[in-house]
Design a protein around this motif. Structure first.
Motif, PDB file in Angstrom:
ATOM      1  N   GLU A  45      -6.851 -51.383  17.934  1.00 46.31           N
ATOM      2  CA  GLU A  45      -6.619 -50.760  19.252  1.00 46.31           C
ATOM      3  C   GLU A  45      -6.158 -49.306  19.133  1.00 46.31           C
ATOM      4  O   GLU A  45      -5.858 -48.659  20.124  1.00 46.31           O
ATOM      5  N   GLY A  46      -6.055 -48.798  17.903  1.00 48.79           N
ATOM      6  CA  GLY A  46      -5.627 -47.415  17.691  1.00 48.79           C
ATOM      7  C   GLY A  46      -4.131 -47.246  17.703  1.00 48.79           C
ATOM      8  O   GLY A  46      -3.632 -46.129  17.830  1.00 48.79           O
ATOM      9  N   LEU A  47      -3.374 -48.341  17.584  1.00 51.68           N
ATOM     10  CA  LEU A  47      -1.923 -48.250  17.560  1.00 51.68           C
ATOM     11  C   LEU A  47      -1.411 -48.279  16.126  1.00 51.68           C
ATOM     12  O   LEU A  47      -1.996 -48.961  15.278  1.00 51.68           O
ATOM     13  N   PRO A  48      -0.327 -47.558  15.851  1.00 47.88           N
ATOM     14  CA  PRO A  48       0.230 -47.568  14.490  1.00 47.88           C
ATOM     15  C   PRO A  48       0.619 -48.981  14.102  1.00 47.88           C
ATOM     16  O   PRO A  48       1.269 -49.683  14.874  1.00 47.88           O
ATOM     17  N   ASP A  49       0.199 -49.401  12.928  1.00 45.25           N
ATOM     18  CA  ASP A  49       0.419 -50.767  12.524  1.00 45.25           C
ATOM     19  C   ASP A  49       1.356 -50.875  11.339  1.00 45.25           C
ATOM     20  O   ASP A  49       2.328 -51.590  11.372  1.00 45.25           O
ATOM     21  N   LEU A  50       1.069 -50.140  10.288  1.00 42.32           N
ATOM     22  CA  LEU A  50       1.842 -50.259   9.062  1.00 42.32           C
ATOM     23  C   LEU A  50       2.106 -48.876   8.505  1.00 42.32           C
ATOM     24  O   LEU A  50       1.229 -48.026   8.482  1.00 42.32           O
ATOM     25  N   VAL A  51       3.340 -48.648   8.088  1.00 44.05           N
ATOM     26  CA  VAL A  51       3.732 -47.378   7.493  1.00 44.05           C
ATOM     27  C   VAL A  51       4.063 -47.631   6.044  1.00 44.05           C
ATOM     28  O   VAL A  51       4.747 -48.565   5.709  1.00 44.05           O
TER      29      VAL A  51
ATOM     30  N   HIS B 299       2.437 -42.528   5.090  1.00 44.71           N
ATOM     31  CA  HIS B 299       1.044 -42.920   5.303  1.00 44.71           C
ATOM     32  C   HIS B 299       1.021 -44.020   6.356  1.00 44.71           C
ATOM     33  O   HIS B 299       1.672 -45.050   6.191  1.00 44.71           O
ATOM     34  N   VAL B 300       0.278 -43.797   7.427  1.00 43.31           N
ATOM     35  CA  VAL B 300       0.241 -44.740   8.548  1.00 43.31           C
ATOM     36  C   VAL B 300      -1.175 -45.270   8.717  1.00 43.31           C
ATOM     37  O   VAL B 300      -2.144 -44.501   8.703  1.00 43.31           O
ATOM     38  N   PHE B 301      -1.264 -46.579   8.904  1.00 43.23           N
ATOM     39  CA  PHE B 301      -2.541 -47.218   9.195  1.00 43.23           C
ATOM     40  C   PHE B 301      -2.525 -47.675  10.646  1.00 43.23           C
ATOM     41  O   PHE B 301      -1.474 -48.056  11.168  1.00 43.23           O
ATOM     42  N   PHE B 302      -3.676 -47.659  11.291  1.00 48.46           N
ATOM     43  CA  PHE B 302      -3.792 -48.036  12.698  1.00 48.46           C
ATOM     44  C   PHE B 302      -4.548 -49.350  12.829  1.00 48.46           C
ATOM     45  O   PHE B 302      -5.455 -49.635  12.047  1.00 48.46           O
ATOM     46  N   ASN B 303      -4.185 -50.125  13.858  1.00 49.23           N
ATOM     47  CA  ASN B 303      -4.915 -51.363  14.109  1.00 49.23           C
ATOM     48  C   ASN B 303      -6.189 -51.068  14.904  1.00 49.23           C
ATOM     49  O   ASN B 303      -6.485 -49.902  15.200  1.00 49.23           O
TER      50      ASN B 303
END
Length: 183
Positions: free
Chosen positions: A177-183, A171-175
């Motif tokens: 700016e649309g960049l992957p932040d936390l997995v 499960h990936v969350f984005f910041n």
């Protein structure tokens, strides 16, 4: 809706932006994209339930990306910036999963079941991009197929499990700016 303490809980608004599905077959060493057409209402409900179940799990790990050059990070960054699952990248991630599962199968082959001769089962790699109250997210999950006899044609079919799900999820969350932040 109420939580376990009895407080009223507002339901999460979930909007599925894009979904892809690949069949992962270790026996034939193949990853095949499954075309998704028609009414996807039941699938979207399934995805919402899967996401809710995943959020309720207490056993999980989280990671921060150390490098922004990995195949996985680059694909996720594209998904986050476009709010779309570009199929070439999804195909690459499915092939990467297949390669990892083949390595696992070879490394731990002594644990394979006598019935199938395999440790890992044939399954589906389901990826979906969604928007909810907390922002943009991506869920990639490998679900092991379940066999059932269809009540209409009385033939064996296999498909996504509705109960007793056996899966591996990322499960990936984005910041912002649309960049992957936390997995």
């Amino acid at each position: 809706n109420t939580d376990t303490v009895g407080k009223k809980v507002e339901p999460i608004t979930l909007r599925i932006l894009k979904t892809t599905l690949h069949q992962i077959d270790i026996g034939t060493k193949a990853s095949n994209s499954i075309e998704m057409t028609g009414d996807l209402a039941d699938l979207n409900e399934y995805l919402g339930t899967l996401l809710s179940e995943l959020r309720e799990k207490t056993e999980r790990r989280s990671y921060k990306f150390e490098r922004d050059t990995t195949e996985f990070y680059v694909a996720l960054a594209l998904f986050g910036k476009t709010h779309d699952l570009e199929n070439g990248r999804c195909d690459s991630l499915a092939k990467r999963l297949l390669a990892q599962e083949i390595k696992t199968e070879e490394r731990y082959s002594q644990l394979a079941t006598k019935k199938t001769g395999q440790l890992l089962q044939k399954g589906s790699f389901l990826q979906f991009l969604y928007q909810d109250d907390s922002g943009l997210g991506h869920l990639g999950v490998k679900l092991e197929h379940q066999t059932f006899v269809d009540e209409h044609d009385f033939k064996k079919h296999s498909g996504l499990p509705n109960t007793s799900k056996v899966y591996k999820a990322c499960h990936v969350f984005f910041n912002d700016e649309g960049l992957p932040d936390l997995v």
